[in-house]
Design an enzyme around this catalytic site. Structure first.
Site, mmCIF file in Angstrom:
data_model
loop_
_atom_site.group_PDB
_atom_site.id
_atom_site.type_symbol
_atom_site.label_atom_id
_atom_site.label_comp_id
_atom_site.label_asym_id
_atom_site.label_seq_id
_atom_site.Cartn_x
_atom_site.Cartn_y
_atom_site.Cartn_z
ATOM 1 N N SER A 1 0.871 -1.183 0.000
ATOM 2 C CA SER A 1 0.000 0.000 0.000
ATOM 3 C C SER A 1 0.903 1.226 0.000
ATOM 4 O O SER A 1 2.087 1.126 0.372
ATOM 5 C CB SER A 1 -0.848 0.002 1.276
ATOM 6 N N TYR B 1 -1.978 -0.937 10.462
ATOM 7 C CA TYR B 1 -2.007 -1.093 8.997
ATOM 8 C C TYR B 1 -0.667 -0.629 8.410
ATOM 9 O O TYR B 1 -0.034 -1.351 7.627
ATOM 10 C CB TYR B 1 -3.171 -0.280 8.426
ATOM 11 N N LYS C 1 2.162 -2.945 6.402
ATOM 12 C CA LYS C 1 2.467 -2.652 4.998
ATOM 13 C C LYS C 1 3.947 -2.277 4.842
ATOM 14 O O LYS C 1 4.575 -2.639 3.851
ATOM 15 C CB LYS C 1 1.535 -1.561 4.449
HETATM 16 N N1 LIG Z 1 -8.863 -0.633 -1.106
HETATM 17 C C1 LIG Z 1 -7.841 0.162 -0.934
HETATM 18 O O1 LIG Z 1 -7.976 1.401 -0.996
HETATM 19 C C2 LIG Z 1 -6.457 -0.416 -0.691
HETATM 20 C C3 LIG Z 1 -5.351 0.435 -0.815
HETATM 21 C C4 LIG Z 1 -4.074 -0.085 -0.628
HETATM 22 C C5 LIG Z 1 -3.916 -1.427 -0.343
HETATM 23 N N2 LIG Z 1 -5.002 -2.231 -0.224
HETATM 24 C C6 LIG Z 1 -4.778 -3.654 0.046
HETATM 25 O O2 LIG Z 1 -5.387 -4.425 -0.976
HETATM 26 C C7 LIG Z 1 -5.602 -5.755 -0.514
HETATM 27 C C8 LIG Z 1 -6.979 -6.228 -0.938
HETATM 28 O O3 LIG Z 1 -7.961 -5.518 -0.220
HETATM 29 P P1 LIG Z 1 -9.252 -4.882 -0.924
HETATM 30 O O4 LIG Z 1 -9.096 -3.422 -0.840
HETATM 31 O O5 LIG Z 1 -9.515 -5.531 -2.210
HETATM 32 O O6 LIG Z 1 -10.369 -5.250 0.174
HETATM 33 P P2 LIG Z 1 -11.599 -6.290 0.157
HETATM 34 O O7 LIG Z 1 -12.123 -6.295 1.545
HETATM 35 O O8 LIG Z 1 -12.538 -5.973 -0.935
HETATM 36 O O9 LIG Z 1 -10.885 -7.685 -0.154
HETATM 37 C C9 LIG Z 1 -10.045 -8.312 0.799
HETATM 38 C C10 LIG Z 1 -10.313 -9.810 0.787
HETATM 39 O O10 LIG Z 1 -9.449 -10.418 1.776
HETATM 40 C C11 LIG Z 1 -10.223 -11.412 2.431
HETATM 41 N N3 LIG Z 1 -9.661 -11.748 3.748
HETATM 42 C C12 LIG Z 1 -9.763 -11.032 4.905
HETATM 43 N N4 LIG Z 1 -9.171 -11.706 5.918
HETATM 44 C C13 LIG Z 1 -8.691 -12.854 5.379
HETATM 45 C C14 LIG Z 1 -7.987 -13.965 5.911
HETATM 46 N N5 LIG Z 1 -7.659 -14.030 7.221
HETATM 47 N N6 LIG Z 1 -7.651 -14.979 5.085
HETATM 48 C C15 LIG Z 1 -8.004 -14.940 3.766
HETATM 49 N N7 LIG Z 1 -8.674 -13.931 3.212
HETATM 50 C C16 LIG Z 1 -9.018 -12.893 4.009
HETATM 51 C C17 LIG Z 1 -11.615 -10.830 2.519
HETATM 52 O O11 LIG Z 1 -12.605 -11.826 2.742
HETATM 53 C C18 LIG Z 1 -11.747 -10.159 1.161
HETATM 54 O O12 LIG Z 1 -12.301 -11.048 0.211
HETATM 55 C C19 LIG Z 1 -5.351 -5.701 0.988
HETATM 56 O O13 LIG Z 1 -4.069 -6.227 1.263
HETATM 57 C C20 LIG Z 1 -5.388 -4.220 1.300
HETATM 58 O O14 LIG Z 1 -4.638 -3.906 2.445
HETATM 59 C C21 LIG Z 1 -6.272 -1.760 -0.386
#
Ligand SMILES: NC(=O)c1ccc[n+]([C@@H]2O[C@H](COP(=O)([O-])OP(=O)(O)OC[C@H]3O[C@@H](n4cnc5c(N)ncnc54)[C@H](O)[C@@H]3O)[C@@H](O)[C@H]2O)c1
Length: 300
Positions: free
Chosen positions: A143, A156, A160
């Site tokens: 991130s 968080y 990261k």
């Molecule tokens: N959305 C943003 O703005 C953003 C920005 C930077 C980084 N990220 C990162 O992107 C990645 C994906 O997140 P997203 O934004 O798509 O969110 P999201 O919630 O839509 O998807 C995350 C998925 O991870 C799954 N998950 C949660 N805990 C889990 C576990 N213990 N074991 C297996 N699966 C698990 C959830 O069920 C979900 O399907 C994450 O690592 C998040 O930190 C997101």
């Protein structure tokens, strides 16, 4: 890696958001897709969605923070498809954004279990076969929070930063032995996903009594209605869609790029932090992760 047809991708956190978009995108490239997620019902629906694109899909209910579950993911993948070529360690959660003194041990533990241990287990399970076949890509979802330290996001940020360091270390180790395996560090800004509702998958034993009460707080400094309405308008306009990020990831794999950036809104903040480190100055007054969205738009 350029040729995806018939190869296998393993994607954690693929029942939703970016992980699901990666599965769809790589499925369209003719890859077999192993979809791992803790949310069983959502995983079933997501797997059917990817199958409908013509991909062969293996859904595996997996808690990425659980060592044995990740071992099982490796075994299930090998049994179905042999050695995989693309591993996306993407599952992640974010606890409510609060000042550090309000965090509980459970907040820290939950975030570390998923965001850090999920990556550690994934590397332990899949790296040896990628190295042995001397081909493949490991995509780690970090991130912009791994490149600077936004207030109110301590667990968080910490996870990261840790996975950015793990990705850099692995990249260097592989380069030092002349391995053709590539590491990619995905550092998204804001993406329209379900991460705001990450607590839906929080284990009972790590629940935070106050979580339901803890409202999403865009910024310690963003109090005015003007800021918040500007935020909503900007978010709608510029936050990336998961499928846009998936295309960037695919291009990053093809072009063998380590850093995968989704937008440039955070460059100034990151560069200011790095310049302060270079000159051993105190951290600059840090803005919130939402800051680029609170003002009139600039950047790209
Ligand atoms: N959305 C943003 O703005 C953003 C920005 C930077 C980084 N990220 C990162 O992107 C990645 C994906 O997140 P997203 O934004 O798509 O969110 P999201 O919630 O839509 O998807 C995350 C998925 O991870 C799954 N998950 C949660 N805990 C889990 C576990 N213990 N074991 C297996 N699966 C698990 C959830 O069920 C979900 O399907 C994450 O690592 C998040 O930190 C997101």
């Amino acid at each position: 890696m350029r040729d995806f047809e018939g190869k296998t991708a393993v994607i954690t956190g693929s029942a939703s958001g970016m992980g699901l978009a990666f599965a769809e995108c790589m499925g369209r490239e003719g890859m077999n897709i192993v979809m791992a997620d803790i949310e069983e019902k959502a995983l079933k629906v997501a797997a059917a969605q990817v199958e409908a694109l013509g991909a062969t899909v293996l859904p595996v209910v997996t808690d990425v923070g659980d060592e044995a579950a990740m071992d099982h993911l490796g075994e299930a993948t090998r049994a179905a498809f042999g050695s995989p070529h693309v591993i996306c360690l993407n599952a992640g959660v974010a606890p409510a954004s609060v000042p550090m003194e309000e965090l509980t041990t459970a907040d820290w533990k939950w975030t570390f279990d998923v965001n850090l241990w999920g990556v550690v287990h994934g590397i332990r399970v899949f790296l040896p076969e990628l190295k042995a076949q001397n081909e493949g890509s490991l995509v780690i979802t970090a991130s912009v929070a791994g490149l600077t330290s936004f207030p109110w996001l301590a667990p968080y940020n910490a996870t990261k930063h840790a996975v950015v360091s793990i990705a850099e270390t692995l990249h260097t180790e592989l380069a030092n032995v002349g391995s053709a395996v590539n590491v990619h560090c995905l550092c998204p800004g804001m993406v329209m996903t379900n991460i705001g509702d990450a607590a839906r998958n929080r284990p009972k034993e790590l629940r935070n009594e106050d979580e339901e009460a803890a409202e999403f707080a865009p910024s310690p400094s963003a109090g005015s209605d003007t800021d918040l309405s500007q935020f909503a308008e900007n978010f709608e306009k510029i936050a990336k869609k998961p499928d846009e990020v998936a295309e960037l990831v695919l291009a990053g794999i093809v072009e063998e790029r380590f850093w995968i950036e989704t937008d440039t809104y955070y460059r100034d903040t990151i560069q200011t932090r790095h310049r302060a480190i270079e000159s051993f100055e105190s951290p600059p007054a840090a803005q919130s992760v939402m800051d680029p969205y609170l003002h009139k738009l600039g950047g790209a």
